[in-house]
Write an enzyme that holds these catalytic residues in place. Structure first.
Site, PDB file in Angstrom:
ATOM      1  N   TYR A  41       0.702  -1.200  -0.181  1.00 14.28           N
ATOM      2  CA  TYR A  41      -0.047  -0.134  -0.091  1.00 14.28           C
ATOM      3  C   TYR A  41       0.728   1.306   0.032  1.00 14.28           C
ATOM      4  CZ  TYR A  41      -3.165   3.481   1.847  1.00 14.28           C
ATOM      5  OH  TYR A  41      -4.263   4.633   2.112  1.00 14.28           O
ATOM      6  N   LYS A  69       1.216   4.351  -2.860  1.00 14.95           N
ATOM      7  CA  LYS A  69       1.075   5.786  -2.552  1.00 14.95           C
ATOM      8  C   LYS A  69       2.151   6.473  -3.069  1.00 14.95           C
ATOM      9  CE  LYS A  69      -3.219   5.304  -1.079  1.00 14.95           C
ATOM     10  NZ  LYS A  69      -4.430   6.138  -1.937  1.00 14.95           N
TER      11      LYS A  69
HETATM   12  N1  NAD Z   1      -9.028   5.949   5.875  1.00 17.57           N
HETATM   13  C1  NAD Z   1      -7.596   6.239   6.363  1.00 17.57           C
HETATM   14  O1  NAD Z   1      -7.301   6.373   7.190  1.00 17.57           O
HETATM   15  C2  NAD Z   1      -6.844   6.705   4.903  1.00 17.57           C
HETATM   16  C3  NAD Z   1      -5.799   7.520   5.146  1.00 17.57           C
HETATM   17  C4  NAD Z   1      -4.789   7.827   4.149  1.00 17.57           C
HETATM   18  C5  NAD Z   1      -5.327   7.688   2.696  1.00 17.57           C
HETATM   19  N2  NAD Z   1      -6.557   6.970   2.574  1.00 17.57           N
HETATM   20  C6  NAD Z   1      -7.078   6.948   1.289  1.00 17.57           C
HETATM   21  O2  NAD Z   1      -8.301   7.338   1.048  1.00 17.57           O
HETATM   22  C7  NAD Z   1      -9.091   6.835   0.029  1.00 17.57           C
HETATM   23  C8  NAD Z   1     -10.354   6.195   0.745  1.00 17.57           C
HETATM   24  O3  NAD Z   1     -10.286   5.582   1.485  1.00 17.57           O
HETATM   25  P1  NAD Z   1     -11.146   4.934   2.756  1.00 17.57           P
HETATM   26  O4  NAD Z   1     -10.756   4.800   3.966  1.00 17.57           O
HETATM   27  O5  NAD Z   1     -12.557   5.794   2.379  1.00 17.57           O
HETATM   28  O6  NAD Z   1     -11.615   3.456   1.858  1.00 17.57           O
HETATM   29  P2  NAD Z   1     -12.979   2.895   1.719  1.00 17.57           P
HETATM   30  O7  NAD Z   1     -12.444   1.368   1.488  1.00 17.57           O
HETATM   31  O8  NAD Z   1     -14.004   3.187   2.652  1.00 17.57           O
HETATM   32  O9  NAD Z   1     -13.353   3.249   0.095  1.00 17.57           O
HETATM   33  C9  NAD Z   1     -12.900   3.168  -1.106  1.00 17.57           C
HETATM   34  C10 NAD Z   1     -13.654   3.228  -2.046  1.00 17.57           C
HETATM   35  O10 NAD Z   1     -13.036   2.749  -3.211  1.00 17.57           O
HETATM   36  C11 NAD Z   1     -14.199   2.031  -4.191  1.00 17.57           C
HETATM   37  N3  NAD Z   1     -13.397   1.291  -5.068  1.00 17.57           N
HETATM   38  C12 NAD Z   1     -12.469   0.246  -4.858  1.00 17.57           C
HETATM   39  N4  NAD Z   1     -11.971   0.006  -5.955  1.00 17.57           N
HETATM   40  C13 NAD Z   1     -12.607   0.657  -7.018  1.00 17.57           C
HETATM   41  C14 NAD Z   1     -12.459   0.650  -8.444  1.00 17.57           C
HETATM   42  N5  NAD Z   1     -11.736  -0.338  -9.120  1.00 17.57           N
HETATM   43  N6  NAD Z   1     -13.174   1.683  -9.102  1.00 17.57           N
HETATM   44  C15 NAD Z   1     -13.916   2.577  -8.513  1.00 17.57           C
HETATM   45  N7  NAD Z   1     -13.880   2.530  -7.071  1.00 17.57           N
HETATM   46  C16 NAD Z   1     -13.228   1.571  -6.563  1.00 17.57           C
HETATM   47  C17 NAD Z   1     -14.751   1.022  -2.745  1.00 17.57           C
HETATM   48  O11 NAD Z   1     -15.921   0.419  -3.557  1.00 17.57           O
HETATM   49  C18 NAD Z   1     -15.054   2.160  -1.913  1.00 17.57           C
HETATM   50  O12 NAD Z   1     -16.193   2.528  -1.872  1.00 17.57           O
HETATM   51  C19 NAD Z   1      -8.005   5.735  -0.360  1.00 17.57           C
HETATM   52  O13 NAD Z   1      -7.222   5.985  -1.517  1.00 17.57           O
HETATM   53  C20 NAD Z   1      -7.178   5.519   0.690  1.00 17.57           C
HETATM   54  O14 NAD Z   1      -5.955   5.150   0.459  1.00 17.57           O
HETATM   55  C21 NAD Z   1      -7.293   6.786   3.595  1.00 17.57           C
END
Ligand code: NAD
Length: 253
Positions: free
Chosen positions: A154, A158
């Site tokens: 992961y 990133k």
């Molecule tokens: N939650 C955290 O602490 C955190 C921290 C830093 C970065 N992020 C980043 O933020 C973003 C969202 O994270 P989150 O926590 O909301 O995750 P999440 O799993 O709740 O949401 C991810 C969404 O992406 C969708 N998805 C997956 N594959 C897909 C595809 N091929 N096409 C279109 N949509 C697709 C999923 O259906 C889901 O709704 C990610 O990029 C994650 O790496 C999250």
């Protein structure tokens, strides 16, 4: 108060834990938001408070080129040419290096890196073909250059996304296309919150890793998107807006 009226904003992963809050916040600030996700329309409607003409949904697999092109074409026809395209969809896989499955590695890179490239490329082609300008926003993470146990693929995805962002920014600046990244920390939502709640060892490690002392409010990520989508960021390209409560300040483990 940031005003996003007259902005059309596309965001992938919009039905996820962060995406739903970001999409709502951008809509509340006046933007027309195109929410994209791989989920079915019914699943997305259960997660998002859709408002026709203001917050609409497109089912789109960002790893699939025709799916991205068709969604962007339809969005331009229905809502107007996007001003901002947020490559936000992402997966995380948690496993020690010696147990990380190579197929899971491929799937993660397919969504986190290839999916972001494919959608961003489709947006760039649409802007260039029509003489429009726009901004790409990539969601990275503080771990893009700070290793964190059991999520090495992961973190690598990133870091790659950061390099993509800088490449898009460098190559396309002269043609009116900007690219930036937003790097959240450990957010009290989605994948991080689930792990925090279910894994005591992770909770102990994460709780000392956040200098500001608490899991990151998801609203702080939405605020970063509001700023970056607004004209206030007009002179930024190739930048990473880190909003992580200080996680990236020093090694914590
Ligand atoms: N939650 C955290 O602490 C955190 C921290 C830093 C970065 N992020 C980043 O933020 C973003 C969202 O994270 P989150 O926590 O909301 O995750 P999440 O799993 O709740 O949401 C991810 C969404 O992406 C969708 N998805 C997956 N594959 C897909 C595809 N091929 N096409 C279109 N949509 C697709 C999923 O259906 C889901 O709704 C990610 O990029 C994650 O790496 C999250």
């Amino acid at each position: 108060m940031i005003n996003l009226e007259h902005k059309t904003i596309v965001i992938t992963g919009a039905a996820g834990a962060l995406g739903t809050v970001i999409a709502k916040h951008l809509t509340d600030l006046g933007a027309r938001v195109a929410a994209l996700d791989i989920l079915t329309p019914d699943e997305a409607a259960a997660a998002l408070d859709l408002q026709p003409g203001r917050l609409d949904y497109w089912q789109c697999d960002t790893a699939d080129i025709p799916s991205c092109q068709e969604a962007l074409k339809d969005i331009a026809a229905r809502l107007g040419m996007p001003d901002v395209v947020c490559c936000h969809a992402g997966l995380v896989g948690v496993a020690p290096i010696e147990g990380y499955d190579a197929d899971d590695f491929d799937r993660l890179m397919q969504v986190n890196l290839r999916g972001a490239f494919v959608l961003a490329q489709a947006a760039v082609k649409q802007w260039l073909d029509t003489g429009a300008t726009g901004q790409l926003i990539f969601t990275t993470s503080w771990v893009h250059d700070h290793p964190w146990p059991e999520i090495t693929p992961y973190a690598a995805s990133k870091a790659g996304l950061n390099a993509l962002m800088r490449g898009f920014a460098r190559e396309l600046a002269g043609r009116g296309i900007r690219a930036n990244a937003i790097a959240p920390g450990i957010v009290a939502a989605g994948m991080a919150l689930k792990t925090w709640n279910e894994n005591a060892e992770y909770r102990a490690r994460a709780s000392v890793a956040i200098p500001l002392g608490e899991l990151q409010p998801v609203e702080s990520v939405a605020n970063a998107f509001a700023f970056m989508c607004s004209d206030l960021s007009a002179y930024m390209t190739g930048s990473v807006l880190t909003v992580d409560g200080g996680c990236s300040l020093y090694p914590n483990i």
